[in-house]
Design an enzyme around this catalytic site. Structure first.
Site, PDB file in Angstrom:
ATOM      1  N   HIS A  62       0.829  -1.207   0.000  1.00 57.26           N
ATOM      2  CA  HIS A  62       0.000   0.000   0.000  1.00 57.26           C
ATOM      3  C   HIS A  62       0.865   1.258   0.000  1.00 57.26           C
ATOM      4  CE1 HIS A  62      -3.812   2.059   1.864  1.00 57.26           C
ATOM      5  NE2 HIS A  62      -3.233   2.822   0.957  1.00 57.26           N
ATOM      6  N   HIS A  64       1.544   5.141  -2.251  1.00 60.46           N
ATOM      7  CA  HIS A  64       1.121   6.123  -3.262  1.00 60.46           C
ATOM      8  C   HIS A  64       2.386   6.845  -3.726  1.00 60.46           C
ATOM      9  CE1 HIS A  64      -3.250   6.056  -1.981  1.00 60.46           C
ATOM     10  NE2 HIS A  64      -2.673   5.599  -0.880  1.00 60.46           N
ATOM     11  N   LEU A  65       2.917   6.436  -4.875  1.00 58.22           N
ATOM     12  CA  LEU A  65       4.182   7.026  -5.333  1.00 58.22           C
ATOM     13  C   LEU A  65       3.963   8.301  -6.156  1.00 58.22           C
ATOM     14  CD1 LEU A  65       6.325   3.830  -6.060  1.00 58.22           C
ATOM     15  CD2 LEU A  65       6.108   5.174  -3.954  1.00 58.22           C
ATOM     16  N   ASN A  96      -4.425   6.670  -7.546  1.00 58.15           N
ATOM     17  CA  ASN A  96      -4.990   8.031  -7.462  1.00 58.15           C
ATOM     18  C   ASN A  96      -3.910   9.079  -7.691  1.00 58.15           C
ATOM     19  OD1 ASN A  96      -3.938   7.104  -4.957  1.00 58.15           O
ATOM     20  ND2 ASN A  96      -4.982   8.721  -3.845  1.00 58.15           N
ATOM     21  N   HIS A 235      -6.420  -0.359   5.496  1.00 61.83           N
ATOM     22  CA  HIS A 235      -6.237   0.495   6.685  1.00 61.83           C
ATOM     23  C   HIS A 235      -7.428   0.541   7.636  1.00 61.83           C
ATOM     24  CE1 HIS A 235      -8.228   3.290   3.980  1.00 61.83           C
ATOM     25  NE2 HIS A 235      -7.141   3.710   3.395  1.00 61.83           N
ATOM     26  N   ASP A 306       0.823   2.789   3.719  1.00 58.76           N
ATOM     27  CA  ASP A 306       0.015   3.858   3.127  1.00 58.76           C
ATOM     28  C   ASP A 306       0.879   5.102   2.885  1.00 58.76           C
ATOM     29  OD1 ASP A 306      -2.053   5.246   2.029  1.00 58.76           O
ATOM     30  OD2 ASP A 306      -3.350   5.197   3.789  1.00 58.76           O
ATOM     31  N   HIS A 310       3.036  14.367   0.821  1.00 55.95           N
ATOM     32  CA  HIS A 310       2.640  15.692   0.326  1.00 55.95           C
ATOM     33  C   HIS A 310       3.804  16.635   0.625  1.00 55.95           C
ATOM     34  CE1 HIS A 310      -1.614  14.643  -0.300  1.00 55.95           C
ATOM     35  NE2 HIS A 310      -1.549  13.972   0.840  1.00 55.95           N
ATOM     36  N   ALA A 324      -4.392  15.091   3.661  1.00 50.93           N
ATOM     37  CA  ALA A 324      -4.175  13.898   4.490  1.00 50.93           C
ATOM     38  C   ALA A 324      -3.220  12.938   3.784  1.00 50.93           C
ATOM     39  CB  ALA A 324      -5.501  13.213   4.764  1.00 50.93           C
ATOM     40  N   GLY A 325      -2.323  12.331   4.556  1.00 52.38           N
ATOM     41  CA  GLY A 325      -1.384  11.358   3.991  1.00 52.38           C
ATOM     42  C   GLY A 325       0.003  11.594   4.533  1.00 52.38           C
TER      43      GLY A 325
END
Ligand SMILES: [Zn+2]
Length: 441
Positions: A62, A64-65, A96, A235, A306, A310, A324-325
């Site tokens: 999990h 997000h690259l 995403n 998650h 996860d 940012h 968020a992240g």
């Protein structure tokens, strides 16, 4: 005549499917061919793993690259470099991005790009939307595709399938297990006006409350049972869902994040401000305790980071404008090893959650255990190494980690992907040679 191998791993303590044993491992053509090797065997290359544990290559299912997106924050080359420095052999990358990975041309672009630029092996999620449902059955069978990802509640990006009618259409579209971001979008939107800009960051967990997540999961489980379509709830962040999911083992697997096992509210919001804001939110100590119980009673199938970076500038914005992240791909292995050393879970269970677990949930072919015929993927760890997580160690361009300053015991010191050593003592070796992970149809 003594046996000859491409690669030998000598003198390591190996985490095998049947337990922890001191043994040597022989590799040919990128695959494990021998567990237990005669002393006179020879090899082109030998890794001396004396004093180290040899784990099957650890997988973070999990991340997000952010590629395509903002390279000043993260990209496939930088994020996979962070992955191998952090002890991972493979990551599964979320869709995403900007633009999103939701159509055949985007998938084809990413397959080609990932195999040129990735430092570790990589699996690709395809995003489901209300408009690409007819294509999902084909898209989920693409090379390197680990499955369809559905955002049933909104997070970063514009992917969203929030209503039961479209969710059921998605579930009836193909056959493989679908991964869900489970929060009830209607409740999220209903509650939003209760809060105002500049409220304390901890309000994030009041907005996206327990019922948002639990209601989302109840709805998804009803539809999964009705359609028979296997589900993976990403998650999970509430005791209520972890308890509820026990009755849905026939259709559902689930993931817990290292953040929910490690960080706790309200401290994380008081100390980290926007750098503690993620979806679903980090909650109180009772939730953390429930996550640990579920790790150890077998409710949880996988652990993920996860990793969702940012820019610093955006994370410094007041709540709720700060996105968020959190970054995490480089720190998941050290943080989990530290939990092992603290006695919170056995090393064998950590390996199950980060190797066999993702293999079982997503249908990975040839990874996830140290056994003959499997990919020669290894994470070498020094269980005694003590080190503090420093922001200067983070190679993701965003440049920050919510785990900065954490004192760790247990550190990844080597990574081998399909027989090639790609990391040794904080150094990345060779050139990007990652391949798409193979999945069962
Ligand atoms: Zn995510």
């Amino acid at each position: 005549m003594p046996a000859h191998f491409d690669l030998l791993i000598r003198h390591g303590t190996c985490v095998l499917p049947w337990g922890v044993e001191a043994t040597d491992i022989g590799v040919r053509n990128g695959r494990i061919v021998a567990l237990g090797v005669a002393p006179d065997a020879t090899a082109d290359r030998t890794i001396d793993a004396k004093g180290l544990h040899v784990l099957p290559g650890l997988i973070d299912p999990h991340v997000h690259l952010r590629d395509p997106g903002d390279k000043a924050v993260e990209s496939i080359p930088t994020g996979t470099r962070a992955a191998v420095l952090g002890g991972l052999v493979a990551v599964f990358d979320m869709p995403n991005t900007s633009p999103s990975i939701t159509a055949i041309d985007k998938v084809a672009w990413k397959q080609d790009y990932a195999e040129r630029e990735s430092w570790c092996d990589i699996g690709l999620y395809v995003g489901g939307t209300k408009t690409n449902i007819p294509e999902l059955a084909d898209l989920e069978l693409g090379r390197g595709v680990c499955g369809i990802k559905i955002f049933a509640g909104s997070s970063t990006g514009d992917l969203l399938v929030e209503d039961d009618e479209h969710l059921e259409m998605v579930m009836r579209s193909g056959r493989r297990r679908i991964a869900y971001h489970s929060e009830d979008e209607y409740r999220l939107q209903d509650r939003k006006p209760m809060f105002k800009s500049g409220d304390p960051y901890r309000r994030h967990m009041e907005w996206r409350d327990v019922e948002c997540a639990f209601l989302g999961t109840r709805r998804l489980m009803a539809l999964a049972r009705k359609t028979g379509r296997p589900a993976h709830i990403l998650h999970v962040s509430t005791a209520e869902e972890l308890d509820y999911l026990k009755d849905f083992r026939d259709v559902a697997t689930c993931e817990v994040l290292v953040n929910h096992l490690t960080q706790v509210a309200p401290d994380c919001y008081d100390n980290l401000k926007g750098f503690g804001v993620m979806n679903p939110p980090i909650r109180g100590p009772e939730v953390q305790a429930a996550c640990w119980r579920a790790i150890n009673d077998g409710t949880v199938d996988t652990v993920g980071s996860d990793h969702a970076p940012h820019s610093r500038e955006k994370k410094l914005l007041p709540w709720p404008d700060c996105p968020a992240g959190l970054t995490g791909v480089q720190t998941i292995v050290p943080v989990m090893l530290n939990h092992v050393n603290a006695g919170r879970l056995p090393l064998t269970r950590m390996v199950d959650l980060m190797c066999a677990g993702p293999a079982r949930v997503y249908g990975v072919v040839g990874k996830g255990r140290l056994a003959a015929g499997y990919d020669a993927d290894f994470t070498l760890v020094d269980m005694k190494r003590q080190r503090r997580i420093e922001e200067s160690w983070i190679v993701s361009p965003c440049g920050w980690t919510p785990f900065a300053g954490m004192e760790i015991t247990g550190w990844p010191v080597g990574v081998v992907v399909r027989g090639q050593q790609v990391m040794r003592d904080d150094e990345v070796l060779g050139a990007p040679a990652g391949k798409l992970v193979r999945f069962a149809r």
